[in-house]
Design a protein around this motif. Structure first.
Motif, PDB file in Angstrom:
ATOM      1  N   PRO A  27       0.830  -1.210   0.000  1.00  0.00           N
ATOM      2  CA  PRO A  27       0.000   0.000   0.000  1.00  0.00           C
ATOM      3  C   PRO A  27       0.856   1.248   0.000  1.00  0.00           C
ATOM      4  O   PRO A  27       1.954   1.282   0.563  1.00  0.00           O
ATOM      5  N   ALA A  28       0.353   2.280  -0.666  1.00  0.00           N
ATOM      6  CA  ALA A  28       1.077   3.551  -0.705  1.00  0.00           C
ATOM      7  C   ALA A  28       1.161   4.142   0.694  1.00  0.00           C
ATOM      8  O   ALA A  28       0.185   4.114   1.459  1.00  0.00           O
ATOM      9  N   GLN A  29       2.315   4.637   1.030  1.00  0.00           N
ATOM     10  CA  GLN A  29       2.528   5.246   2.336  1.00  0.00           C
ATOM     11  C   GLN A  29       2.346   6.755   2.250  1.00  0.00           C
ATOM     12  O   GLN A  29       2.849   7.388   1.327  1.00  0.00           O
ATOM     13  N   ALA A  30       1.604   7.300   3.198  1.00  0.00           N
ATOM     14  CA  ALA A  30       1.425   8.750   3.235  1.00  0.00           C
ATOM     15  C   ALA A  30       2.765   9.426   3.499  1.00  0.00           C
ATOM     16  O   ALA A  30       3.578   8.948   4.287  1.00  0.00           O
ATOM     17  N   VAL A  31       3.016  10.505   2.802  1.00  0.00           N
ATOM     18  CA  VAL A  31       4.260  11.249   2.978  1.00  0.00           C
ATOM     19  C   VAL A  31       3.987  12.458   3.872  1.00  0.00           C
ATOM     20  O   VAL A  31       3.148  13.298   3.560  1.00  0.00           O
ATOM     21  N   ASP A  32       4.680  12.497   4.986  1.00  0.00           N
ATOM     22  CA  ASP A  32       4.542  13.624   5.909  1.00  0.00           C
ATOM     23  C   ASP A  32       5.553  14.683   5.521  1.00  0.00           C
ATOM     24  O   ASP A  32       6.762  14.497   5.682  1.00  0.00           O
ATOM     25  N   ARG A  33       5.069  15.805   4.996  1.00  0.00           N
ATOM     26  CA  ARG A  33       5.965  16.864   4.559  1.00  0.00           C
ATOM     27  C   ARG A  33       6.022  17.991   5.595  1.00  0.00           C
ATOM     28  O   ARG A  33       6.314  19.124   5.268  1.00  0.00           O
ATOM     29  N   THR A  34       5.739  17.652   6.853  1.00  0.00           N
ATOM     30  CA  THR A  34       5.866  18.629   7.922  1.00  0.00           C
ATOM     31  C   THR A  34       7.300  18.629   8.423  1.00  0.00           C
ATOM     32  O   THR A  34       7.858  17.579   8.720  1.00  0.00           O
ATOM     33  N   SER A  35       7.899  19.804   8.498  1.00  0.00           N
ATOM     34  CA  SER A  35       9.302  19.917   8.900  1.00  0.00           C
ATOM     35  C   SER A  35       9.439  20.889  10.064  1.00  0.00           C
ATOM     36  O   SER A  35       8.871  21.985  10.023  1.00  0.00           O
ATOM     37  N   PRO A  36      10.182  20.500  11.102  1.00  0.00           N
ATOM     38  CA  PRO A  36      10.508  21.466  12.157  1.00  0.00           C
ATOM     39  C   PRO A  36      11.644  22.364  11.695  1.00  0.00           C
ATOM     40  O   PRO A  36      12.720  21.892  11.334  1.00  0.00           O
ATOM     41  N   LEU A  37      11.382  23.657  11.675  1.00  0.00           N
ATOM     42  CA  LEU A  37      12.395  24.617  11.254  1.00  0.00           C
ATOM     43  C   LEU A  37      12.628  25.638  12.361  1.00  0.00           C
ATOM     44  O   LEU A  37      11.874  25.704  13.331  1.00  0.00           O
ATOM     45  N   VAL A  38      13.644  26.440  12.168  1.00  0.00           N
ATOM     46  CA  VAL A  38      13.951  27.486  13.134  1.00  0.00           C
ATOM     47  C   VAL A  38      14.082  28.807  12.399  1.00  0.00           C
ATOM     48  O   VAL A  38      14.579  28.864  11.279  1.00  0.00           O
ATOM     49  N   VAL A  39      13.595  29.874  13.022  1.00  0.00           N
ATOM     50  CA  VAL A  39      13.754  31.215  12.467  1.00  0.00           C
ATOM     51  C   VAL A  39      15.200  31.636  12.655  1.00  0.00           C
ATOM     52  O   VAL A  39      15.715  31.643  13.773  1.00  0.00           O
ATOM     53  N   THR A  40      15.875  31.967  11.552  1.00  0.00           N
ATOM     54  CA  THR A  40      17.277  32.382  11.645  1.00  0.00           C
ATOM     55  C   THR A  40      17.461  33.884  11.488  1.00  0.00           C
ATOM     56  O   THR A  40      18.413  34.456  12.043  1.00  0.00           O
ATOM     57  N   VAL A  41      16.579  34.539  10.707  1.00  0.00           N
ATOM     58  CA  VAL A  41      16.692  35.983  10.483  1.00  0.00           C
ATOM     59  C   VAL A  41      15.291  36.574  10.439  1.00  0.00           C
ATOM     60  O   VAL A  41      14.387  36.007   9.821  1.00  0.00           O
ATOM     61  N   VAL A  42      15.095  37.698  11.106  1.00  0.00           N
ATOM     62  CA  VAL A  42      13.873  38.507  10.994  1.00  0.00           C
ATOM     63  C   VAL A  42      14.307  39.888  10.535  1.00  0.00           C
ATOM     64  O   VAL A  42      15.144  40.533  11.178  1.00  0.00           O
ATOM     65  N   ARG A  43      13.742  40.328   9.405  1.00  0.00           N
ATOM     66  CA  ARG A  43      14.212  41.590   8.818  1.00  0.00           C
ATOM     67  C   ARG A  43      13.044  42.465   8.409  1.00  0.00           C
ATOM     68  O   ARG A  43      12.126  41.982   7.721  1.00  0.00           O
ATOM     69  N   PRO A  44      13.017  43.742   8.802  1.00  0.00           N
ATOM     70  CA  PRO A  44      11.976  44.660   8.315  1.00  0.00           C
ATOM     71  C   PRO A  44      12.164  44.884   6.811  1.00  0.00           C
ATOM     72  O   PRO A  44      13.280  45.122   6.343  1.00  0.00           O
ATOM     73  N   GLU A  45      11.061  44.805   6.056  1.00  0.00           N
ATOM     74  CA  GLU A  45      11.118  44.993   4.609  1.00  0.00           C
ATOM     75  C   GLU A  45      10.340  46.209   4.138  1.00  0.00           C
ATOM     76  O   GLU A  45      10.599  46.722   3.051  1.00  0.00           O
ATOM     77  N   ALA A  46       9.379  46.680   4.936  1.00  0.00           N
ATOM     78  CA  ALA A  46       8.552  47.842   4.615  1.00  0.00           C
ATOM     79  C   ALA A  46       7.722  48.146   5.840  1.00  0.00           C
ATOM     80  O   ALA A  46       7.801  47.441   6.857  1.00  0.00           O
ATOM     81  N   ASP A  47       6.925  49.210   5.787  1.00  0.00           N
ATOM     82  CA  ASP A  47       6.027  49.502   6.907  1.00  0.00           C
ATOM     83  C   ASP A  47       5.129  48.300   7.174  1.00  0.00           C
ATOM     84  O   ASP A  47       4.416  47.830   6.273  1.00  0.00           O
ATOM     85  N   GLU A  48       5.176  47.778   8.391  1.00  0.00           N
ATOM     86  CA  GLU A  48       4.331  46.660   8.828  1.00  0.00           C
ATOM     87  C   GLU A  48       4.602  45.366   8.066  1.00  0.00           C
ATOM     88  O   GLU A  48       3.747  44.471   8.012  1.00  0.00           O
ATOM     89  N   VAL A  49       5.778  45.230   7.467  1.00  0.00           N
ATOM     90  CA  VAL A  49       6.149  44.002   6.763  1.00  0.00           C
ATOM     91  C   VAL A  49       7.516  43.538   7.264  1.00  0.00           C
ATOM     92  O   VAL A  49       8.466  44.329   7.307  1.00  0.00           O
ATOM     93  N   VAL A  50       7.606  42.263   7.636  1.00  0.00           N
ATOM     94  CA  VAL A  50       8.889  41.654   7.965  1.00  0.00           C
ATOM     95  C   VAL A  50       9.074  40.408   7.121  1.00  0.00           C
ATOM     96  O   VAL A  50       8.102  39.786   6.687  1.00  0.00           O
ATOM     97  N   SER A  51      10.333  40.058   6.863  1.00  0.00           N
ATOM     98  CA  SER A  51      10.631  38.781   6.229  1.00  0.00           C
ATOM     99  C   SER A  51      11.292  37.867   7.245  1.00  0.00           C
ATOM    100  O   SER A  51      11.970  38.331   8.173  1.00  0.00           O
ATOM    101  N   LEU A  52      11.055  36.575   7.087  1.00  0.00           N
ATOM    102  CA  LEU A  52      11.667  35.562   7.938  1.00  0.00           C
ATOM    103  C   LEU A  52      12.515  34.639   7.083  1.00  0.00           C
ATOM    104  O   LEU A  52      12.120  34.267   5.967  1.00  0.00           O
TER     105      LEU A  52
END
Length: 316
Positions: A24-49
């Motif tokens: 039987p086909a096995q379900a693929v779990d594409r959930t990944s634990p990640l970590v925020v490495t950089v938070v940067r302001p890009e515009a008024d009320e906008v940040v990039s991660l």
């Protein structure tokens, strides 16, 4: 060809008696634990991660137009377009404008914060063409930016029209400065007096061009309405808000487990009405593609209560 068909049929007959069965086909779990490495302001009320794996391993590949399902520390789940370089799998980049509870939480994240992501998935695929016109409104630049880079790398003809409330509210303006000036038109409303019409945004579209558009619903509507005035081949678009309900009719839904019978008006979604009595019901994109709002029905089916309209009995 007939010989190949005969060989295939014989193989299937032998396999029937071999006692072997395809696992039987096995379900693929594409959930990944990640970590925020950089938070940067890009515009008024906008940040990039920037999001990376804790041990630095490469991330799954993606193509322009793809997005992530980001699970925040609070448990809220939201979709954010990938806006970095698909060739650099050391990290993912997303950008988020502060407009609500989930985006407000994103703006509080710090480097080192752990999050879970699912994907990448692509509901806005970038299709090969000879020429493109890209139209972005505000935070709608996020899926468009990698498309522009890809078109430029391929040597395709392209033009970017980027609009927003003001230059200060438009993310990645500085990043666009390394692209040819004659191909990028920045059109802040504050510098032109009023928001652009669809016809203005589409001015000069080459015959046969593919138009990619992402931004507020009124902008997308204007582009779609005025597209017939051009010789464009097709328009592809992605919204960041719920599409309006047009020509709807009232109906009734029954929540079997909780015992509620709810009247849904012609201009509202099932989700909106259900949340008035069950405020914790899950939802995310409000456009039907993420599947978070799918609710089971007694017959074994399901209803996406953010977009599917009509009478139903729900297992809620």
């Amino acid at each position: 060809m007939s010989t190949l068909v005969g060989v295939g049929a014989a193989y299937r007959r032998l396999a029937r008696y071999s006692g072997r069965r395809r696992p039987p086909a096995q379900a693929v779990d594409r959930t990944s634990p990640l970590v925020v490495t950089v938070v940067r302001p890009e515009a008024d009320e906008v940040v990039s991660l920037r999001l990376a794996r804790p041990e630095g391993e490469p991330l799954p590949s993606w193509r322009p137009g793809a997005h992530l399902d980001l699970t925040l520390p609070s448990g809220l789940v939201r979709q954010y377009s990938l806006c970095g370089d698909p060739g650099d799998l050391s990290h993912y980049r997303v950008a988020v404008r502060r407009i609500g509870e989930a985006s407000g939480e994103v703006h509080t994240l710090k480097p080192g914060t752990k999050v879970n992501v699912r994907g990448p998935r692509n509901a806005f695929p970038f299709v090969a063409a000879e020429s493109y016109v890209f139209i972005a409104g505000g935070i709608g630049i996020t899926p468009i930016l990698p498309m522009v880079r890809a078109a430029d790398t391929r040597g395709a003809g392209w033009r970017l029209v980027y609009t927003g409330r003001s230059r200060e509210s438009m993310p990645f303006v500085e990043e666009l400065s390394d692209l040819p000036d004659d191909r990028v038109w920045l059109r802040p409303d504050t510098e032109y007096g009023i928001p652009a019409s669809g016809a203005e945004l589409l001015e000069g579209v080459p015959d046969g061009a593919s138009v990619y558009c992402c931004g507020p619903t009124p902008m997308i509507t204007g582009v779609r309405v005025d597209l017939e005035l051009t010789g464009a081949r097709a328009v592809y678009f992605e919204r960041f808000s719920t599409p309006p309900i047009v020509g709807g009719r009232p109906y009734t839904v029954v929540l079997r487990r909780s015992g509620h019978t709810l009247a849904v008006p012609a201009d509202r979604s099932t989700l909106d009405v259900v949340r008035e009595v069950l405020p914790d019901v899950a939802f995310s994109c409000r456009q039907g593609f993420c599947g978070t709002c799918a609710v089971a029905t007694p017959d074994g089916g399901s209803v996406r209560i953010c977009v599917d309209r009509g009478p139903a009995v729900l297992e809620l």
